[in-house]
Design a protein around this motif. Structure first.
Motif, PDB file in Angstrom:
ATOM      1  N   UNK A  66       6.129  -8.822  30.065  1.00  0.00           N
ATOM      2  CA  UNK A  66       4.834  -9.252  29.560  1.00  0.00           C
ATOM      3  C   UNK A  66       4.995 -10.004  28.235  1.00  0.00           C
ATOM      4  N   UNK A  67       5.873  -9.500  27.362  1.00  0.00           N
ATOM      5  CA  UNK A  67       6.102 -10.144  26.076  1.00  0.00           C
ATOM      6  C   UNK A  67       6.759 -11.519  26.274  1.00  0.00           C
ATOM      7  N   UNK A  68       7.660 -11.611  27.237  1.00  0.00           N
ATOM      8  CA  UNK A  68       8.342 -12.873  27.499  1.00  0.00           C
ATOM      9  C   UNK A  68       7.385 -13.922  28.060  1.00  0.00           C
ATOM     10  N   UNK A  69       6.378 -13.446  28.782  1.00  0.00           N
ATOM     11  CA  UNK A  69       5.379 -14.354  29.367  1.00  0.00           C
ATOM     12  C   UNK A  69       4.277 -14.690  28.392  1.00  0.00           C
ATOM     13  N   UNK A  70       4.290 -14.031  27.238  1.00  0.00           N
ATOM     14  CA  UNK A  70       3.273 -14.290  26.226  1.00  0.00           C
ATOM     15  C   UNK A  70       1.952 -13.595  26.481  1.00  0.00           C
ATOM     16  N   UNK A  71       1.983 -12.531  27.291  1.00  0.00           N
ATOM     17  CA  UNK A  71       0.740 -11.813  27.611  1.00  0.00           C
ATOM     18  C   UNK A  71       0.399 -10.814  26.545  1.00  0.00           C
TER      19      UNK A  71
END
Length: 71
Positions: A66-71
């Motif tokens: 989620x953090x890598x996707x910017x969520x």
């Protein structure tokens, strides 16, 4: 994960030792221990063994994705 399933019962483990968690995450045991010490990867003790709940491993991966996707 199939290698971790007990052949007698077919039930996957509820928790795994740190070196196995490292294998599941695809990181070195040293990195897994660092995550445990920083409390980024929840763990608990039974006697001298440090175990990581399997659900904590999947949750850790989900949070990182989620953090890598910017969520």
């Amino acid at each position: 994960m199939s290698a971790l399933i007990k052949k007698e019962t077919g039930i996957p483990p509820v928790s795994v030792p740190v070196p196995v968690a490292a294998q599941l995450l695809g990181v070195s045991p040293r990195t897994a221990w660092t995550l445990v010490k920083k409390q980024e990867l929840p763990s608990f003790r039974i006697g001298s063994r440090v175990l990581i709940p399997y659900s904590a491993i999947t949750s850790f991966v989900d949070k990182r994705l989620a953090a890598a996707r910017g969520a």
